[in-house]
Design a protein around this motif. Structure first.
Motif: not given
Ligand SMILES: Nc1ncnc2c1ncn2[C@@H]1O[C@H](COP(=O)(O)OP(=O)(O)OP(=O)(O)O)[C@@H](O)[C@H]1O
Ligand SMILES: [Mg+2]
Length: 146
Positions: A40-42, A68-74, A91-93, A119-125
């Motif tokens: 899980a990335i949280i 460290k990472g990013y999702g849809r909002q880069k 920064p994420k955990i 909120q956005i950025g809650d993470g992924k499993i």
């Molecule tokens: N496709 C992916 N592969 C690997 N890691 C990812 C992926 N998507 C997200 N992550 C990791 O999860 C973190 C949190 O992602 P985030 O919750 O912002 O996803 P999102 O798809 O943008 O959802 P939301 O719209 O809710 O923000 C990122 O900073 C990254 O570390």
């Protein structure tokens, strides 16, 4: 296949199962069967809550990494008129938990409810197959080693 044959097949199955595992234990408890890594990335400030939720469902160990990472909002909270900004890493955990496969749903539920803000950025499993596990001190294997 006649009724006699069906009985033999059933008997074979029973014999087979009793050889595979001690009576009274399910496959996971007996250390047989597949395991998963729930990754899980949280959000960093959610770590304690997530850990408490996992402890409450009987997860006995976990690994945590600062990532460290990013999702849809880069990595940005807004996208201006759909224009793409440069990517920025936030920064994420990362939490990794090895569990018996039958514990995966419970584990996902615990992490989700503890890590969610809405909120956005809650993470992924992510759930990944795990072939083998060993407890180094005792040599116990697979689910018995978790
Ligand atoms: N496709 C992916 N592969 C690997 N890691 C990812 C992926 N998507 C997200 N992550 C990791 O999860 C973190 C949190 O992602 P985030 O919750 O912002 O996803 P999102 O798809 O943008 O959802 P939301 O719209 O809710 O923000 C990122 O900073 C990254 O570390
Ligand atoms: Mg996002």
């Amino acid at each position: 296949m006649g009724p006699g044959c069906a009985r033999v097949v059933k008997l074979l199955r029973v014999v087979n199962l009793s050889r595979e595992r001690p009576v009274g234990l399910n496959r996971a408890q007996a250390g047989i069967g597949p395991m998963k890594i729930v990754m899980a990335i949280i959000k960093p400030f959610k770590l304690e809550e997530v850990r408490d939720a996992l402890t409450a469902i009987g997860v006995h160990g976990l690994t945590v990494t600062e990532v460290k990472g990013y999702g849809r909002q880069k990595g940005h909270t807004e996208i201006y008129r759909g224009a793409e900004y440069a990517v920025s890493f936030l920064p994420k955990i990362k939490i990794e938990v090895a569990v018996a496969s039958d514990q995966v749903d419970k584990t996902i539920d615990a992490i989700t409810s503890a890590a969610k803000t809405g909120q956005i950025g809650d993470g992924k499993i992510f759930v990944i197959n795990l072939d083998h596990a060993v407890r180094i001190r005792t040599g116990e294997a697979d689910a018995a080693a978790l």
